[in-house]
Scaffold this motif. Sequence first.
Motif, PDB file in Angstrom:
ATOM      1  N   ALA A  42       0.986  -1.335   0.054  1.00 59.57           N
ATOM      2  CA  ALA A  42       0.144  -0.190  -0.021  1.00 59.57           C
ATOM      3  C   ALA A  42       0.925   1.280   0.000  1.00 59.57           C
ATOM      4  CB  ALA A  42      -0.999   0.017   1.288  1.00 59.57           C
ATOM      5  N   GLN A  43       2.142   1.201   0.802  1.00 59.56           N
ATOM      6  CA  GLN A  43       2.918   2.361   0.832  1.00 59.56           C
ATOM      7  C   GLN A  43       3.513   2.611  -0.452  1.00 59.56           C
ATOM      8  OE1 GLN A  43       6.012   2.073   3.617  1.00 59.56           O
ATOM      9  NE2 GLN A  43       6.904   4.051   2.856  1.00 59.56           N
ATOM     10  N   VAL A  44       3.833   1.649  -1.363  1.00 58.98           N
ATOM     11  CA  VAL A  44       4.289   1.935  -2.637  1.00 58.98           C
ATOM     12  C   VAL A  44       3.233   2.298  -3.433  1.00 58.98           C
ATOM     13  CG1 VAL A  44       5.789   0.762  -4.571  1.00 58.98           C
ATOM     14  CG2 VAL A  44       6.167   0.219  -2.173  1.00 58.98           C
ATOM     15  N   ALA A  45       1.950   1.694  -3.538  1.00 56.20           N
ATOM     16  CA  ALA A  45       1.136   2.023  -4.339  1.00 56.20           C
ATOM     17  C   ALA A  45       0.598   3.445  -3.973  1.00 56.20           C
ATOM     18  CB  ALA A  45      -0.116   1.287  -4.216  1.00 56.20           C
ATOM     19  N   ALA A  46       0.594   3.973  -3.009  1.00 55.15           N
ATOM     20  CA  ALA A  46       0.278   5.423  -2.671  1.00 55.15           C
ATOM     21  C   ALA A  46       1.183   6.382  -3.124  1.00 55.15           C
ATOM     22  CB  ALA A  46       0.480   5.623  -1.260  1.00 55.15           C
ATOM     23  N   MET A  47       2.662   5.853  -3.161  1.00 55.63           N
ATOM     24  CA  MET A  47       3.484   6.842  -3.661  1.00 55.63           C
ATOM     25  C   MET A  47       3.423   6.794  -5.182  1.00 55.63           C
ATOM     26  SD  MET A  47       6.151   8.976  -3.648  1.00 55.63           S
ATOM     27  CE  MET A  47       6.720   8.604  -1.941  1.00 55.63           C
ATOM     28  N   GLU A  48       3.129   5.859  -5.773  1.00 57.67           N
ATOM     29  CA  GLU A  48       2.922   5.630  -7.136  1.00 57.67           C
ATOM     30  C   GLU A  48       1.693   6.455  -7.564  1.00 57.67           C
ATOM     31  OE1 GLU A  48       2.817   4.793 -11.407  1.00 57.67           O
ATOM     32  OE2 GLU A  48       4.240   3.862 -10.162  1.00 57.67           O
ATOM     33  N   ALA A  49       0.763   6.503  -6.812  1.00 60.36           N
ATOM     34  CA  ALA A  49      -0.385   7.380  -7.269  1.00 60.36           C
ATOM     35  C   ALA A  49      -0.273   8.804  -6.943  1.00 60.36           C
ATOM     36  CB  ALA A  49      -1.602   7.161  -6.420  1.00 60.36           C
ATOM     37  N   ARG A  50       0.567   9.176  -5.996  1.00 60.10           N
ATOM     38  CA  ARG A  50       1.134  10.681  -5.706  1.00 60.10           C
ATOM     39  C   ARG A  50       1.838  11.244  -6.841  1.00 60.10           C
ATOM     40  NH1 ARG A  50       4.864  11.982  -0.542  1.00 60.10           N
ATOM     41  NH2 ARG A  50       6.379  12.669  -2.134  1.00 60.10           N
ATOM     42  N   CYS A  51       2.878  10.361  -7.299  1.00 62.15           N
ATOM     43  CA  CYS A  51       3.623  10.682  -8.485  1.00 62.15           C
ATOM     44  C   CYS A  51       2.949  10.810  -9.757  1.00 62.15           C
ATOM     45  CB  CYS A  51       4.912   9.752  -8.769  1.00 62.15           C
ATOM     46  SG  CYS A  51       6.006   9.442  -7.391  1.00 62.15           S
ATOM     47  N   ALA A  52       2.006  10.116  -9.766  1.00 59.19           N
ATOM     48  CA  ALA A  52       1.016  10.289 -11.110  1.00 59.19           C
ATOM     49  C   ALA A  52       0.291  11.329 -11.227  1.00 59.19           C
ATOM     50  CB  ALA A  52      -0.011   9.055 -11.343  1.00 59.19           C
ATOM     51  N   ARG A  53      -0.438  11.608 -10.085  1.00 60.65           N
ATOM     52  CA  ARG A  53      -1.030  12.926  -9.648  1.00 60.65           C
ATOM     53  C   ARG A  53      -0.107  14.018 -10.213  1.00 60.65           C
ATOM     54  NH1 ARG A  53      -3.104  10.190  -5.288  1.00 60.65           N
ATOM     55  NH2 ARG A  53      -2.088  11.295  -3.887  1.00 60.65           N
ATOM     56  N   HIS A  54       0.952  14.184  -9.496  1.00 61.82           N
ATOM     57  CA  HIS A  54       1.775  15.139  -9.830  1.00 61.82           C
ATOM     58  C   HIS A  54       2.285  15.395 -11.440  1.00 61.82           C
ATOM     59  CE1 HIS A  54       4.904  17.967  -9.622  1.00 61.82           C
ATOM     60  NE2 HIS A  54       5.830  17.581  -9.988  1.00 61.82           N
ATOM     61  N   VAL A  55       2.335  14.339 -12.025  1.00 63.71           N
ATOM     62  CA  VAL A  55       2.514  14.473 -13.427  1.00 63.71           C
ATOM     63  C   VAL A  55       1.246  14.739 -14.217  1.00 63.71           C
ATOM     64  CG1 VAL A  55       3.039  13.248 -15.665  1.00 63.71           C
ATOM     65  CG2 VAL A  55       4.239  12.707 -13.539  1.00 63.71           C
ATOM     66  N   ILE A  56       0.183  14.319 -13.910  1.00 63.93           N
ATOM     67  CA  ILE A  56      -1.205  14.811 -14.404  1.00 63.93           C
ATOM     68  C   ILE A  56      -1.543  16.448 -14.129  1.00 63.93           C
ATOM     69  CG2 ILE A  56      -3.652  14.465 -14.189  1.00 63.93           C
ATOM     70  CD1 ILE A  56      -3.116  11.493 -13.636  1.00 63.93           C
ATOM     71  N   ALA A  57      -1.117  16.888 -12.973  1.00 70.14           N
ATOM     72  CA  ALA A  57      -1.494  18.182 -12.712  1.00 70.14           C
ATOM     73  C   ALA A  57      -0.461  19.111 -13.220  1.00 70.14           C
ATOM     74  CB  ALA A  57      -1.154  18.452 -11.158  1.00 70.14           C
ATOM     75  N   LEU A  58       0.650  18.628 -13.649  1.00 69.38           N
ATOM     76  CA  LEU A  58       1.734  19.427 -14.748  1.00 69.38           C
ATOM     77  C   LEU A  58       1.202  19.279 -16.184  1.00 69.38           C
ATOM     78  CD1 LEU A  58       5.074  18.532 -13.269  1.00 69.38           C
ATOM     79  CD2 LEU A  58       4.000  20.655 -13.113  1.00 69.38           C
ATOM     80  N   GLY A  59       0.886  18.248 -16.551  1.00 72.69           N
ATOM     81  CA  GLY A  59       0.222  17.997 -17.717  1.00 72.69           C
ATOM     82  C   GLY A  59      -1.094  18.824 -17.924  1.00 72.69           C
ATOM     83  N   ALA A  60      -2.092  18.915 -16.883  1.00 73.85           N
ATOM     84  CA  ALA A  60      -3.172  19.724 -17.171  1.00 73.85           C
ATOM     85  C   ALA A  60      -2.798  21.392 -17.458  1.00 73.85           C
ATOM     86  CB  ALA A  60      -3.877  19.584 -15.749  1.00 73.85           C
ATOM     87  N   LYS A  61      -1.741  21.741 -16.700  1.00 77.57           N
ATOM     88  CA  LYS A  61      -1.211  23.273 -16.938  1.00 77.57           C
ATOM     89  C   LYS A  61      -0.747  23.426 -18.588  1.00 77.57           C
ATOM     90  CE  LYS A  61      -0.118  24.121 -12.018  1.00 77.57           C
ATOM     91  NZ  LYS A  61       1.051  24.379 -11.235  1.00 77.57           N
ATOM     92  N   HIS A  62      -0.254  22.442 -18.927  1.00 81.76           N
ATOM     93  CA  HIS A  62       0.398  22.332 -20.160  1.00 81.76           C
ATOM     94  C   HIS A  62      -0.731  22.379 -21.208  1.00 81.76           C
ATOM     95  CE1 HIS A  62       3.627  22.034 -22.999  1.00 81.76           C
ATOM     96  NE2 HIS A  62       3.134  20.928 -23.558  1.00 81.76           N
TER      97      HIS A  62
END
Length: 199
Positions: A113-133
């Motif tokens: 679960a800890q690794v999955a949570a980190m994966e999700a956090r990283c994915a959300r960060h990339v998506i947030a940057l992509g949304a601005k772009h």
Amino acid sequence: MEHLSERAAATRRRILEAAAAELIETGDIEVAAVARRAGLSVGLPYRYFGTRSGLMSALLEDFYTRLVAETVLRDYAGDTWLDRWHAQVTQWVDHVYDEPLAPVVLGRMVGDAQVAAMEARCARHVIALGAKHIAAGQDEGALARDRDPELMAAAVVGGMRSILSVILDQNPRPDRAVVQEEIWRFTTAALGASPRSVP
């Protein structure tokens, strides 16, 4: 992450590099094996990362930090948004083709679960940057204005990840120029790029 001395930061980096090598070679991470590979005592990785899951999460975060720095946050030359997006797609493919960890992280890495949570956090960060772009592309008139930038970013990031995870496991891999063209066509269609704007 707490501030580390230069020596401690170097040790932490050494452990992460050993963990990456272990994961690439074996497909898994055992803390004792990582410590041996790094030439350190078995207890030292626990001191820096707490648990095996903490080490895997840190490795995942490090991978995405480098990915974002090398692909998303770079300045790209180009007269139009789509020119710059084409350059970014090219860089994405180049980066993952050249990154030894990419096949594992993007396609085969599993964890708790800890690794999955980190994966999700990283994915959300990339998506947030992509949304601005994407919003910038909409403002420029290169992309459809009636679509939600965050949802489009999620679709494009998810699609690119799926394409790359398949490609990276193929032997031999397709020529990267072919992959770049396929991703370019997929993403511009998904984003509703104006036909007159697409090279």
